[in-house]
Write an enzyme that holds these catalytic residues in place. Structure first.
Site, short mmCIF file in Angstrom:
data_model
loop_
_atom_site.label_atom_id
_atom_site.label_comp_id
_atom_site.label_asym_id
_atom_site.label_seq_id
_atom_site.Cartn_x
_atom_site.Cartn_y
_atom_site.Cartn_z
N ALA A 162 17.41 -5.27 -7.82
CA ALA A 162 17.40 -4.02 -7.05
C ALA A 162 18.27 -4.10 -5.80
O ALA A 162 18.76 -3.09 -5.31
CB ALA A 162 15.96 -3.68 -6.67
N ASP A 220 63.99 -0.18 3.24
CA ASP A 220 65.43 -0.15 3.00
C ASP A 220 66.00 1.07 3.72
O ASP A 220 65.31 2.09 3.89
CB ASP A 220 65.68 -0.06 1.50
CG ASP A 220 67.15 -0.10 1.15
OD1 ASP A 220 67.86 -0.93 1.74
OD2 ASP A 220 67.59 0.68 0.30
N ASP A 272 21.28 6.68 -5.14
CA ASP A 272 22.44 5.84 -4.88
C ASP A 272 23.68 6.37 -5.59
O ASP A 272 24.72 6.59 -4.98
CB ASP A 272 22.18 4.39 -5.34
CG ASP A 272 21.30 3.65 -4.34
OD1 ASP A 272 20.84 4.30 -3.40
OD2 ASP A 272 21.07 2.45 -4.53
N ASN A 312 17.78 4.15 -7.66
CA ASN A 312 19.19 3.77 -7.64
C ASN A 312 20.06 4.80 -8.36
O ASN A 312 21.20 5.05 -7.97
CB ASN A 312 19.38 2.40 -8.28
CG ASN A 312 18.92 1.27 -7.38
OD1 ASN A 312 18.67 1.49 -6.20
ND2 ASN A 312 18.80 0.08 -7.92
#
Length: 824
Positions: free
Chosen positions: A283, A329, A657, A653
């Site tokens: 977890a 360049d 999340d 989650n």
């Protein structure tokens, strides 16, 4: 020198078919075949590319991926198959994206093959023959004329007004005049005027040259060797994420040890304790982070495409935001890459430009904006055309009678026309001694123009073909002008703390003059740090390595073959899409579709915004995970049952999340990101302020969650306590996403409607979370008890406590701390 009469055969013209040619007879067919067997084909060697399988497996070589794979295995071991499948899918998805992004990244050396001429005209058995370029060998005699691509490195045997474009090899902005007079072997590449080189183009004149090197032994082959030796650096984002991953590994191992020891002290079976500790460790891993990073970079790719930047490798999106030095360049990047008349001195402009146009071989296109032929002559014709003077009209009204062509010895060209006037242009030091009156002030004007980096031509008139008694009309100052947007972009980069370093094949005086004009070099600054002139491919590679050794994040831009090794070596290589060669495009991490330096600065802004979005999303993820861990660990220390089940942690989650994190990473870029200095390479992904935010927010959430669990556990029992705590934690993390958008600005200051995705995600997730508490199937699956609407409102209010505390802490930091009072 005898003039060439119009209409007769040019002395250097290439003979067609197989008619015998005068001069060197070249090799015999038998000798050429023998040398071909010994030397091998005249080709740039293919780089040994990694197989697709090896490229795919290389995507797993990352500490974060190792951590996720370990979490996947542990999840399967403890029976959490859903978690194992979810983590495994994320890892595979990221590997697949990385594989397709990098599949063509190692084709730079192979692209060099397209630079070689497919066929070459050589002398074999005393005759001119067309042969495949791969069959050219040392000792062959090349027959060259305008438009040819040189098939090998060769030393000139004869040259008639021969000039080549060597910009891809040397960066020299103007064609290089060639002659057969030997030059010291140790002379720099840009000064070897007695040689022509593989892959360069003949822009004018004719000549013959003996091949001295083929294939990988040529200057182009030498660059291919450099390209193979250049190392691709890990991007700053990859380095920083690796540091976070290592920290999480130690955190997970420590967590497992602590929970295991506490469980044994409370008398629980060791296997049960080990499985519980392992579940917590899983977890702790923010498994959504790789997906968040990938999506953030993919969004950056889309945003940069809208700003004329094509990204070939995903990590390059953020890397440019970390850049502290841009080595660029000059020709075609800072300047237009096209010679232009910048200044006139002497007689009135139209008369001066008329005489210059009357002494040109170049031609303009029908639209009058482009031309073919020598770039200097094209510039003269364009300037004349702006004043209504067209070469076609001159040719029609005053046809040529004779031509004294330009060559490297004469340094002048003369054209006698039907009006009896001889029109002459050439080097100032050659024409002034041949002019009588009217030269007063010309020398000082010439010195002034040259000091400012202009290429100066003198224009004069005479009679018949007499070049000894001329009348000076004036001087023309030409240069490859700076891009107007590049000057502003360089100033913006300086304001953002990004140093611009100019690399060019031009003369040092010219280079420094342009650097001052563009704001790269300022008064009192060391020119050796800001401007590098007469640089070779090796020089550019060394310069990039030197800046990297100083701890700088280096971006390199270029368009020529000689830029490719440095592009590969830099933290990020940027190629020109319009003027760049295929070699540089394949070696680069990103390509400018408009060749504008200003697009680089715009991409720097996007890159910095992407890093900030990734960092604040990581803070959000880690704060949530730390809060969950602290909640579970606190209950374990207190000897209480687990406040959340493993399925609860997986759902949290997923809901709080994954989706909010994806919405957070799509935040618009702050407008003030260029007002801050670039991040140092050694700076970690999360600094002290970010870690304080993680710990503060996690502690708040854990405190509220543990209080909620203990109160409900003692009043209503374990199932009710888990259900209310589960709901409160979900609300807490969803609401916290709004505060996570900025570490210093309040929610309404950021703008509630500037990220509609986040509003939608939080709204939908809230409805879904409430719903699973009332459907029998989800109640059984998650072991939940239904709540009244009053209890749902209570959970929502409890979930607002952490986000409110975070917003109040932002306000508290705005007030300066009062110094303690001084007493006697």
């Amino acid at each position: 020198m005898e003039p060439t009469i119009e209409g007769q055969e040019s002395p250097g013209r290439k003979t067609q078919g197989t008619e015998p040619l005068q001069g060197a007879s070249g090799l015999t067919s038998q000798e050429a075949a023998r040398r071909l067997r010994e030397q091998g084909p005249n080709e740039i060697r293919r780089a040994e590319a990694r197989s697709p399988v090896r490229q795919f497996l290389a995507q797993f070589n990352s500490p974060m991926i190792w951590l996720l794979l370990g979490a996947c295995i542990l999840s399967g071991f403890i029976g959490e198959l859903a978690d194992a499948v979810a983590i495994g899918t994320i890892v595979f998805f990221n590997a697949l994206v990385g594989f397709f992004q990098e599949y063509r990244a190692e084709r730079a050396v192979l692209a060099l093959r397209s630079m070689t001429a497919p066929r070459a005209r050589v002398l074999r058995d005393g005759r001119s023959r067309l042969v495949p370029a791969a069959q050219v060998v040392s000792g062959d005699v090349l027959v060259l004329e305008a438009g040819d691509v040189v098939a090998a490195d060769a030393r000139l045997l004869e040259a008639h007004s021969l000039a080549t474009n060597e910009a891809p090899l040397t960066g020299e902005s103007t064609p290089v005049e060639k002659h057969a007079v030997p030059v010291a072997p140790e002379a720099p590449l840009a000064e070897r005027h007695d040689c022509v080189f593989l892959g360069t183009a003949v822009t004018g004149g004719t000549g013959r040259a003996e091949v001295i090197a083929t294939g990988m032994r040529t200057e182009l082959g030498r660059i291919a060797h450099l390209l193979e030796s250049a190392e691709e650096s890990a991007t700053p984002l990859q380095v920083r994420l690796a540091g976070v991953s290592r920290m999480l590994v130690f955190l997970c191992l420590g967590l497992v040890a602590v929970v295991f020891v506490l469980g044994l002290l409370h008398g629980q079976p060791w296997l049960v304790v080990l499985l519980s500790a392992t579940s917590l460790a899983v977890a702790a891993v923010p498994e959504g982070l790789p997906a968040v990073v990938t999506i953030a970079l993919a969004i950056g790719v889309q945003r940069m495409a809208g700003r004329n930047v094509l990204v070939r490798k995903l990590p390059a999106v953020e890397t440019l935001g970390s850049a502290s030095v841009i080595c660029t360049d000059k020709t075609g990047t800072l300047t237009t890459g096209q010679m232009t008349v910048r200044e006139l001195w002497g007689q009135d402009g139209p008369a001066l430009l008329f005489a210059a146009a009357a002494c040109c071989d170049a031609e303009l296109g029908e639209e009058g904006r482009t031309g073919t032929g020598d770039p200097t002559e094209v510039a003269l014709l364009l300037a004349a055309a702006e004043r209504g003077i067209r070469r076609e009209a001159i040719e029609r009204e005053r046809p040529r009678r004779a031509v004294l062509p330009f060559d490297s010895d004469r340094k002048r060209m003369s054209v006698l026309r039907a009006d009896g006037v001889l029109y002459v242009k050439g080097a100032v030091d050659v024409l002034l001694p041949r002019c009588g009156s009217g030269t007063q002030g010309a020398l000082s004007a010439n010195e002034d123009m040259a000091r400012r980096g202009l290429r100066v031509l003198a224009v004069a008139t005479g009679h018949d073909t007499d070049e000894e008694e001329l009348r000076l009309l004036g001087l023309v100052g030409l240069a490859d002008p700076p891009r107007t947007d590049a000057i502003d972009a360089i100033a913006a980069a300086r304001g953002a703390g990004v140093r611009t370093v100019m690399l060019t094949g031009d003369h040092p005086i010219t280079a420094q003059a342009i650097a001052r004009e563009m704001g790269i070099l300022h008064a009192g600054e060391d020119p050796s740090l800001a401007v590098h002139a007469r640089v070779t491919a090796e020089d550019k590679l060394k310069i990039v390595r030197d800046w990297k050794a100083r701890g700088e994040v280096v971006a390199m831009t270029g368009d020529g073959v000689n830029d490719a090794p440095a592009l590969r070596e830099a933290h990020i290589g940027i190629a020109m899409g319009l003027t760049g060669t295929e070699v540089t495009r394949e070696a680069a991490d990103m390509i400018l579709t408009d060749d504008r330096y200003s697009s680089i600065v715009a991409a720097v802004q996007e890159g910095r915004g992407i890093f900030e979005n990734i960092r604040k999303t990581l803070v959000y993820l880690l704060a949530g995970n730390s809060g969950e861990l602290a909640l579970m660990l606190g209950a374990s220390v207190a000897g209480l049952p687990a406040p959340l089940l493993p399925l609860h942690l997986l759902w949290i989650n997923l809901v709080t999340d994954g989706l909010p994190a994806l919405a957070l990473v799509m935040d618009p870029t702050d407008k003030d990101v260029l007002e801050h200095p670039p991040r140092r390479l050694e700076e970690p992904m999360l600094g002290r302020s970010q870690w304080r935010a993680v710990l503060f927010t996690g502690a708040l959430m854990a405190t509220v969650g543990l209080t909620t669990f203990i109160w409900t556990y003692h009043s209503r029992g374990l199932e009710s306590a888990r259900s209310l705590t589960f709901l409160m934690v979900i609300f807490s993390e969803l609401f916290r996403a709004f505060a996570a958008r900025s570490q210093t600005r309040l929610f309404w200051e950021v703008g509630a409607f500037t990220n509609l995705r986040l509003l939608g995600v939080v709204g939908v997730s809230t409805v879904v979370q409430v719903a699973i508490h009332y459907f029998p199937a989800t109640q059984t699956l998650f072991r939940l008890e239904p709540f009244s609407w009053r209890e749902c409102a209570l959970a929502m209010l409890l979930g607002l406590i952490p986000v409110s505390a975070v917003e109040l802490s932002k306000l508290a930091h705005r007030f300066p701390r009062r110094a303690p009072a001084l007493t006697d």
